[in-house]
Structures are given as structure tokens and as C-alpha cells.
Motif scaffolding. Sequence first.
Motif, PDB file in Angstrom:
ATOM      1  N   ASP A 153       0.152   3.658  -5.078  1.00  0.00           N
ATOM      2  CA  ASP A 153      -0.217   4.903  -5.756  1.00  0.00           C
ATOM      3  C   ASP A 153       0.818   5.285  -6.803  1.00  0.00           C
ATOM      4  O   ASP A 153       0.474   5.724  -7.912  1.00  0.00           O
ATOM      5  CB  ASP A 153      -0.394   6.025  -4.735  1.00  0.00           C
ATOM      6  N   GLU A 200     -10.885  -0.115  -3.776  1.00  0.00           N
ATOM      7  CA  GLU A 200     -12.076   0.730  -3.884  1.00  0.00           C
ATOM      8  C   GLU A 200     -12.352   1.443  -2.568  1.00  0.00           C
ATOM      9  O   GLU A 200     -12.623   2.653  -2.536  1.00  0.00           O
ATOM     10  CB  GLU A 200     -13.273  -0.122  -4.296  1.00  0.00           C
ATOM     11  N   ASP A 201     -12.261   0.714  -1.454  1.00  0.00           N
ATOM     12  CA  ASP A 201     -12.512   1.294  -0.136  1.00  0.00           C
ATOM     13  C   ASP A 201     -11.496   2.372   0.212  1.00  0.00           C
ATOM     14  O   ASP A 201     -11.806   3.310   0.958  1.00  0.00           O
ATOM     15  CB  ASP A 201     -12.495   0.202   0.939  1.00  0.00           C
ATOM     16  N   GLU A 202     -10.289   2.232  -0.338  1.00  0.00           N
ATOM     17  CA  GLU A 202      -9.223   3.199  -0.077  1.00  0.00           C
ATOM     18  C   GLU A 202      -9.294   4.401  -1.018  1.00  0.00           C
ATOM     19  O   GLU A 202      -8.456   5.299  -0.956  1.00  0.00           O
ATOM     20  CB  GLU A 202      -7.863   2.506  -0.195  1.00  0.00           C
ATOM     21  N   GLY A 203     -10.304   4.424  -1.886  1.00  0.00           N
ATOM     22  CA  GLY A 203     -10.527   5.571  -2.755  1.00  0.00           C
ATOM     23  C   GLY A 203      -9.711   5.579  -4.026  1.00  0.00           C
ATOM     24  O   GLY A 203      -9.598   6.619  -4.690  1.00  0.00           O
ATOM     25  N   ARG A 204      -9.170   4.429  -4.406  1.00  0.00           N
ATOM     26  CA  ARG A 204      -8.375   4.361  -5.631  1.00  0.00           C
ATOM     27  C   ARG A 204      -9.265   4.089  -6.837  1.00  0.00           C
ATOM     28  O   ARG A 204     -10.329   3.506  -6.721  1.00  0.00           O
ATOM     29  CB  ARG A 204      -7.285   3.294  -5.500  1.00  0.00           C
ATOM     30  N   ASP A 205      -8.789   4.511  -8.000  1.00  0.00           N
ATOM     31  CA  ASP A 205      -9.509   4.291  -9.251  1.00  0.00           C
ATOM     32  C   ASP A 205      -9.398   2.813  -9.622  1.00  0.00           C
ATOM     33  O   ASP A 205      -8.302   2.317  -9.913  1.00  0.00           O
ATOM     34  CB  ASP A 205      -8.893   5.162 -10.342  1.00  0.00           C
ATOM     35  N   LYS A 247       0.809  -1.216   0.000  1.00  0.00           N
ATOM     36  CA  LYS A 247       0.000   0.000   0.000  1.00  0.00           C
ATOM     37  C   LYS A 247       0.844   1.269   0.000  1.00  0.00           C
ATOM     38  O   LYS A 247       0.353   2.343  -0.383  1.00  0.00           O
ATOM     39  CB  LYS A 247      -0.950   0.001   1.193  1.00  0.00           C
TER      40      LYS A 247
END
Length: 261
Positions: free
Chosen positions: A93, A114-119, A89
Motif C-alpha cells: 500500500d 484485486e481480491d484485496e481491494g487494491r486499485d 503485503k
Amino acid sequence: MSKFLHHLNSMNPGKGQIALFWLGQAGFVIKTSSGKLIAIDPYLSDYVQRTSPEFGLGFKRLMPAPCLAEELHLDYLLISHEHGDHYDKDSIDALMRSKDLNILTTPTVAKAMEDEGRDISRVDPLHPGEAKTFESFSVLGVDCDHGELSKDALGFILDFGFISVYYAGDTALNMERLKRAVERKPDIAILPINGAFGNLDGIQAAELAGALQPRYCVPCHFWTFPLHMGNPQQMIDHLPTYAENCELCLFQQGEGMIFPR
């Protein structure tokens, strides 16, 4: 530029060849003849030690990462399961900055992203038995046995037409769960040998290689953390007994080899 990146950039496999590089731990990069880069489980940070202080020095990196995540410009990224030394993690990014990156992983990792806000528009969840075909190769998800530690952990078989690569992921020696991989008889088998956290040790990896009957066997998942242990000498001693026609390819971290050899 690091020695590894120079090595990666300068090694150019020809038609009918791939180059395979070990990043350390269970991480690899495959370079195709067209220059495409496929990474599998790259661990390039200190994420595990940072998030596991209760283990003290148990998850301290014993060798530095061969490069920074932002220095890798990948075309494909395969993540076998959610553990921090596979789904890094602290690096994800930077790795996802590659604009045309395709990601294959488990439903658990896809949900975490998805929960971590990534595309996740470029993320394809994969189940055992499912395949994804790209321009010059295909990826088949295969079962493995990482027990209760990761219920949907995957192995991968990458088929380039002229050569196939089996990445076992984290697994115990459960021949029923590994049946699909054994049936495919891959040319290259990448197997964990740390013998901890439910994984094969070197003797069990040699036994699995005997069932797989690959042309080449590449051990991994050793000597990155004190707690992960691993003894490649077991493979040196036992692979000839189980798979006498298999060449053991023992990498140092950052080393690359061209296949077929």
C-alpha cells in the motif's frame, strides 16, 4: 534519512548507464540516467515472519530493511510471484502511493491485489513471452521453474538498449524452462543462490551463468532468513569455472553499483 536513501539519491548514472541497488533478499532497485526508479520484489517489512509463526525464528529478518516502503517513490514495480518475500503485503500500500506507478506482475498476484481491494488499473499481468515497453526500457516476462510452490512465477529481462538485466526470480536449474532467458544473452544476470525452497544454490547459479554468458553476475536471495540459507562463497569458487569472463558483483545490503562498470 537512512544511509541507503542517501546513497540512492546521490548516485546518478550518466547516459548509457544504470545504477543497481540491492535491498536484501531478492529485492533490487534500478535507477536510470533520468532518475526513474524501478523496483523488483522489494521486501521491506516483517510480513513473512508475522504470517508464518509456525516456523518460529526461521523467517526472522537477520538484517533490517534498508528503508521504509513509504520512503521509496517508485516509477515502476515488478513482482515476480506471490510469495511474501516477493509480494510484500505489508509494504504494497505504501509503495502504491506513488501516483504514476506502473506495476508488472503475474496473473496470480494481480488477482490477489484485486481480491484485496487494491486499485489494479495500473497493474499489468504478464505471461512468459509477453513484453511491455516504457519510455526508456522494455520488460520481457520469461519462464522460470518454481515448481508447485508458484506455478506462474516469472523472471524478467529489462532491456535499456545499451544494457540488459535478467532477473531470474525464484527458480530451479531447469534449462528447458530457462531457454528464453539463455537465448537473450543478458549483460547482467541476477540469480538466487539460497539452495532452498526449489531455488538454485551457488554452484547451480554458476552453471546457469555459464549458459547465459553475462558480463556481470549478481547473486541474491541469501542471508535474510535463517531458513533461506545460501552460500556466496560457492559463487566465488565456481563462477570462474563456468563463466570465466563474467565479473561477480557481490553486493552488501543497501549497496549500489553503476553499470556498465
